[in-house]
Motif scaffolding. Structure first.
Motif, mmCIF file in Angstrom:
data_model
loop_
_atom_site.group_PDB
_atom_site.id
_atom_site.type_symbol
_atom_site.label_atom_id
_atom_site.label_comp_id
_atom_site.label_asym_id
_atom_site.label_seq_id
_atom_site.Cartn_x
_atom_site.Cartn_y
_atom_site.Cartn_z
ATOM 1 N N ALA B 63 1.192 11.935 -2.032
ATOM 2 C CA ALA B 63 0.537 11.073 -3.024
ATOM 3 C C ALA B 63 1.585 10.231 -3.762
ATOM 4 O O ALA B 63 1.390 9.038 -3.977
ATOM 5 C CB ALA B 63 -0.251 11.922 -4.015
ATOM 6 N N ASP B 64 2.718 10.833 -4.118
ATOM 7 C CA ASP B 64 3.790 10.098 -4.785
ATOM 8 C C ASP B 64 4.272 8.930 -3.917
ATOM 9 O O ASP B 64 4.475 7.820 -4.414
ATOM 10 C CB ASP B 64 4.988 11.022 -5.068
ATOM 11 C CG ASP B 64 4.799 11.876 -6.315
ATOM 12 O OD1 ASP B 64 5.442 12.946 -6.402
ATOM 13 O OD2 ASP B 64 4.007 11.475 -7.188
ATOM 14 N N VAL B 65 4.471 9.184 -2.622
ATOM 15 C CA VAL B 65 4.918 8.134 -1.700
ATOM 16 C C VAL B 65 3.896 6.993 -1.698
ATOM 17 O O VAL B 65 4.263 5.816 -1.817
ATOM 18 C CB VAL B 65 5.074 8.679 -0.258
ATOM 19 C CG1 VAL B 65 5.254 7.535 0.736
ATOM 20 C CG2 VAL B 65 6.266 9.629 -0.164
ATOM 21 N N LEU B 66 2.614 7.339 -1.586
ATOM 22 C CA LEU B 66 1.567 6.319 -1.498
ATOM 23 C C LEU B 66 1.420 5.550 -2.808
ATOM 24 O O LEU B 66 1.186 4.331 -2.792
ATOM 25 C CB LEU B 66 0.239 6.973 -1.103
ATOM 26 C CG LEU B 66 0.246 7.645 0.280
ATOM 27 C CD1 LEU B 66 -1.048 8.414 0.512
ATOM 28 C CD2 LEU B 66 0.454 6.620 1.395
ATOM 29 N N ILE B 67 1.569 6.243 -3.938
ATOM 30 C CA ILE B 67 1.488 5.574 -5.238
ATOM 31 C C ILE B 67 2.613 4.552 -5.385
ATOM 32 O O ILE B 67 2.388 3.411 -5.780
ATOM 33 C CB ILE B 67 1.519 6.613 -6.391
ATOM 34 C CG1 ILE B 67 0.177 7.359 -6.443
ATOM 35 C CG2 ILE B 67 1.808 5.947 -7.737
ATOM 36 C CD1 ILE B 67 0.163 8.591 -7.351
ATOM 37 N N TYR B 68 3.850 4.939 -5.046
ATOM 38 C CA TYR B 68 4.951 3.987 -5.103
ATOM 39 C C TYR B 68 4.759 2.853 -4.096
ATOM 40 O O TYR B 68 5.117 1.699 -4.348
ATOM 41 C CB TYR B 68 6.295 4.688 -4.864
ATOM 42 C CG TYR B 68 6.860 5.324 -6.109
ATOM 43 C CD1 TYR B 68 7.175 6.684 -6.148
ATOM 44 C CD2 TYR B 68 7.076 4.568 -7.254
ATOM 45 C CE1 TYR B 68 7.679 7.275 -7.302
ATOM 46 C CE2 TYR B 68 7.582 5.151 -8.412
ATOM 47 C CZ TYR B 68 7.873 6.499 -8.427
ATOM 48 O OH TYR B 68 8.375 7.082 -9.577
ATOM 49 N N GLY B 69 4.155 3.161 -2.942
ATOM 50 C CA GLY B 69 3.873 2.128 -1.944
ATOM 51 C C GLY B 69 2.930 1.075 -2.525
ATOM 52 O O GLY B 69 3.139 -0.129 -2.353
#
Lengths: 110, 110, 110, 110
Positions: B63-69
């Motif tokens: 989720a962190d990766v996708l949020i920063y994406g």
């Protein structure tokens, strides 16, 4: 990414019989590799210079990261909308507006 | 991620006055950091063991990766649906089904 | 890292019977994880601010990267001094002083 | 890496007037990028297959990681031998042989 786009990503993989390679660990590895290629777009440059010179590559590498993110979610039985909402709720508790406003400190230093 | 969820991510950032930190370069750095934390869920273990022992953490880090994406796309003026579709089209040309079926080779070795 | 220090790193691993986990792929994964933790020392900050606030952590994470680098070389039968010298020679050919002086461009753009 | 090799790495940088680009943050970024390129050597493959097919590339990418590690230490005023020894001492305390022998658990789970 709406459900239709996620379905296209999964279909692309199935059309090529690639599911056998796409176990979660190797997908996490691939996501990390693409994150490095995305970061390379900003090497030695400022944000402005990078966007000006390498905008198309940034779009391609970011897309790669998101595609692997989708495949990893699918292979792990995770729902993207659910896990993002859950993380936002967790982050809201770790970074309440009244403490975190305008500050870049990590939550344990607020 | 539908438009509503992307809006929540952007609102979360604005509520905390964090846009001033979120330039594309520092967002690409953050995405890489989170990709490493996601990969750590699979360190020394197989996919199966990792999913069994650390499923919740995998969900949080992904989720962190996708949020920063999402934030990187927004800060760079990129549309997530568009860039993913464009990359799938590019990948379809690099990995035609008849050549790539069942093969893990990179496109220049097909 | 002189031969004595490399020997200490290998001994540390053998004392704990960890060689069975330390195959090259999992070592490359670990090195990437530590590279992300090192990068985190510089998140949202300038070089100066990062060195001032997190100097000890930078030292620890960089040491972790180098230790895994050592173990990966050992597990792959590579000699660290040799591979670095070989890469410097390759880089000298790709970035001749007369073309590369003061320039940050990648070699294919010189 | 003995003092002579570190000196060659620094000299290579000075010959090309690259020190102005090599601030610690951008060096940490570069190290992360190379860690991803090293990891790519092991994508979709086992350790054995990767070493067999891509041994030369593994050597080159690992050398890149170590070279950037050297430059980062130099730019941050850190001594490589010192920081590695310090980390080994820290690790010995976190992973005492009697508890850690044959176990891959993180220190807080021993």
């Amino acid at each position: 990414m709406d459900k239709e786009l996620i379905q296209k990503i999964v279909q692309f993989r199935n059309d090529r019989d690639w599911a056998k390679f796409h176990n979660p660990k190797d997908l996490a590895i691939s996501l990390s590799i693409e994150a490095g290629e995305l970061l390379e777009c900003f090497q030695w440059s400022s944000s402005e210079e990078s966007l000006e010179l390498r905008r198309e590559k940034i779009a391609e590498e970011l897309a790669d990261v998101l595609i692997y993110g989708c495949l990893l979610a699918e292979a792990s039985g995770l729902d993207i909308e659910e896990i993002i909402q859950a993380k936002l709720d967790l982050n809201a508790a770790k970074y309440p507006v009244e403490k975190a406003f305008g500050r870049k400190d990590k939550y344990d230093r607020l």
